[in-house]
Motif scaffolding. Structure first.
Motif, mmCIF file in Angstrom:
data_model
loop_
_atom_site.group_PDB
_atom_site.id
_atom_site.type_symbol
_atom_site.label_atom_id
_atom_site.label_comp_id
_atom_site.label_asym_id
_atom_site.label_seq_id
_atom_site.Cartn_x
_atom_site.Cartn_y
_atom_site.Cartn_z
ATOM 1 N N ILE A 168 0.831 -1.196 0.000
ATOM 2 C CA ILE A 168 0.000 0.000 0.000
ATOM 3 C C ILE A 168 0.872 1.255 0.000
ATOM 4 C CG2 ILE A 168 -1.689 1.338 1.318
ATOM 5 C CD1 ILE A 168 -2.877 -1.272 2.259
ATOM 6 N N GLN A 169 0.567 2.140 -0.931
ATOM 7 C CA GLN A 169 1.172 3.467 -0.989
ATOM 8 C C GLN A 169 0.146 4.401 -0.332
ATOM 9 O OE1 GLN A 169 4.291 3.912 -2.445
ATOM 10 N NE2 GLN A 169 4.260 1.676 -2.554
ATOM 11 N N TYR A 170 0.379 4.762 0.921
ATOM 12 C CA TYR A 170 -0.658 5.398 1.736
ATOM 13 C C TYR A 170 -1.191 6.703 1.169
ATOM 14 C CZ TYR A 170 0.206 1.726 5.053
ATOM 15 O OH TYR A 170 0.309 0.495 5.625
ATOM 16 N N ASN A 171 -0.334 7.554 0.616
ATOM 17 C CA ASN A 171 -0.835 8.814 0.046
ATOM 18 C C ASN A 171 -1.768 8.550 -1.129
ATOM 19 O OD1 ASN A 171 0.565 10.374 1.873
ATOM 20 N ND2 ASN A 171 2.338 10.647 0.539
ATOM 21 N N ARG A 172 -1.353 7.684 -2.028
ATOM 22 C CA ARG A 172 -2.178 7.338 -3.185
ATOM 23 C C ARG A 172 -3.470 6.650 -2.734
ATOM 24 N NH1 ARG A 172 2.368 4.715 -7.211
ATOM 25 N NH2 ARG A 172 3.586 6.624 -7.470
ATOM 26 N N TYR A 173 -3.342 5.779 -1.757
ATOM 27 C CA TYR A 173 -4.487 5.044 -1.228
ATOM 28 C C TYR A 173 -5.542 6.011 -0.676
ATOM 29 C CZ TYR A 173 -6.972 1.874 2.000
ATOM 30 O OH TYR A 173 -7.922 1.166 2.695
ATOM 31 N N LEU B 74 -17.624 1.465 -11.134
ATOM 32 C CA LEU B 74 -16.540 0.594 -11.588
ATOM 33 C C LEU B 74 -15.594 1.352 -12.514
ATOM 34 C CD1 LEU B 74 -15.184 -2.182 -11.823
ATOM 35 C CD2 LEU B 74 -16.832 -2.741 -13.616
ATOM 36 N N ILE B 75 -16.139 2.126 -13.420
ATOM 37 C CA ILE B 75 -15.308 2.914 -14.343
ATOM 38 C C ILE B 75 -14.440 3.899 -13.568
ATOM 39 C CG2 ILE B 75 -15.381 4.676 -16.163
ATOM 40 C CD1 ILE B 75 -17.900 3.144 -17.219
ATOM 41 N N ILE B 76 -15.032 4.594 -12.613
ATOM 42 C CA ILE B 76 -14.262 5.554 -11.812
ATOM 43 C C ILE B 76 -13.203 4.830 -10.995
ATOM 44 C CG2 ILE B 76 -14.424 7.167 -9.866
ATOM 45 C CD1 ILE B 76 -17.123 8.055 -11.117
ATOM 46 N N PHE B 77 -13.541 3.683 -10.434
ATOM 47 C CA PHE B 77 -12.582 2.886 -9.672
ATOM 48 C C PHE B 77 -11.383 2.516 -10.550
ATOM 49 C CE2 PHE B 77 -10.938 -1.254 -8.362
ATOM 50 C CZ PHE B 77 -10.578 -0.983 -7.052
ATOM 51 N N ILE B 78 -11.653 2.046 -11.758
ATOM 52 C CA ILE B 78 -10.579 1.659 -12.675
ATOM 53 C C ILE B 78 -9.718 2.860 -13.034
ATOM 54 C CG2 ILE B 78 -10.102 0.829 -15.028
ATOM 55 C CD1 ILE B 78 -12.638 -0.986 -14.653
ATOM 56 N N VAL B 79 -10.345 3.980 -13.326
ATOM 57 C CA VAL B 79 -9.592 5.202 -13.663
ATOM 58 C C VAL B 79 -8.702 5.621 -12.494
ATOM 59 C CG1 VAL B 79 -9.848 7.682 -14.134
ATOM 60 C CG2 VAL B 79 -11.219 6.020 -15.403
ATOM 61 N N LEU B 80 -9.228 5.555 -11.288
ATOM 62 C CA LEU B 80 -8.431 5.933 -10.111
ATOM 63 C C LEU B 80 -7.276 4.965 -9.865
ATOM 64 C CD1 LEU B 80 -11.214 7.089 -7.624
ATOM 65 C CD2 LEU B 80 -9.556 8.524 -8.821
ATOM 66 N N THR B 81 -7.504 3.669 -10.064
ATOM 67 C CA THR B 81 -6.405 2.720 -9.849
ATOM 68 C C THR B 81 -5.301 2.926 -10.883
ATOM 69 O OG1 THR B 81 -7.545 0.995 -11.101
ATOM 70 C CG2 THR B 81 -7.747 0.918 -8.698
ATOM 71 N N VAL B 82 -5.668 3.353 -12.089
ATOM 72 C CA VAL B 82 -4.666 3.597 -13.125
ATOM 73 C C VAL B 82 -3.963 4.931 -12.907
ATOM 74 C CG1 VAL B 82 -4.327 4.023 -15.602
ATOM 75 C CG2 VAL B 82 -5.791 2.150 -14.851
ATOM 76 N N LEU B 83 -4.741 6.000 -12.756
ATOM 77 C CA LEU B 83 -4.149 7.339 -12.690
ATOM 78 C C LEU B 83 -3.508 7.673 -11.342
ATOM 79 C CD1 LEU B 83 -6.815 9.429 -14.641
ATOM 80 C CD2 LEU B 83 -4.683 8.423 -15.491
ATOM 81 N N VAL B 84 -4.163 7.322 -10.268
ATOM 82 C CA VAL B 84 -3.659 7.688 -8.943
ATOM 83 C C VAL B 84 -2.722 6.624 -8.374
ATOM 84 C CG1 VAL B 84 -4.298 8.285 -6.573
ATOM 85 C CG2 VAL B 84 -5.699 9.104 -8.467
#
Length: 155
Positions: free
Chosen positions: A32-37, A66-76
């Motif tokens: 886990i990268q806490y800031n990104r998390y 789901l789309i927003i979740f995927i975008v956040l996991t990729v970008l953030v």
């Protein structure tokens, strides 16, 4: 419309986002990268709350989440796109299974009427919490197993 109260956002929305991103890190075997998390959790929680305010039907909100979740996991969180898509789908399936188990328990074991439960936001939060707890326990056990086996990697 699937509007939720601010209390539901705090008591259910934020913990659910915490578990979702914890699951994403566990399923991708990343430390886990806490800031990104935390940034991801806040953005997903707010997004889910805002999506629930839109005049759309059941199911549509899940796809948008789901789309927003995927975008956040990729970008953030900097996960690869394909891995993010797979992880998002697995998380949604696991969540639906846990919710199905909870609904079965409420209807057939406790003999409660779901329509009555979902009319009251406090009862709804109380009766839907076990599914999130079950999901979180599964993910925590899996993450601990990965950690003990030293299978976690840094992004």
């Amino acid at each position: 419309m699937l509007k939720v109260s601010f209390l539901e956002f705090i008591i259910r929305g934020i913990p659910e986002s915490l578990v979702f991103f914890f699951a994403a890190y566990a399923l991708t075997k990343n430390k886990i990268q806490y800031n990104r998390y935390l940034i991801s959790v806040v953005l997903l929680s707010v997004s889910v709350y805002l999506i629930r305010l839109l005049p759309i039907g059941n199911g549509s909100n899940s796809i948008l989440n789901l789309i927003i979740f995927i975008v956040l996991t990729v970008l953030v969180n900097k996960f690869p796109v394909i891995q993010s898509i797979k992880t998002g789908i697995i998380i949604m399936i696991l969540e639906f299974i846990c919710e199905g188990i909870n609904v079965f328990f409420i209807q057939f074991i406790l003999k409660k009427d779901l329509n009555e439960i979902f009319k009251d936001s406090i009862l709804k939060m109380l009766y839907t919490s076990p599914s999130l707890i079950i999901f979180a326990c599964i993910i925590i056990i899996y993450y601990i197993r990965l950690w003990k086996r030293k299978e976690l990697k840094s992004i």
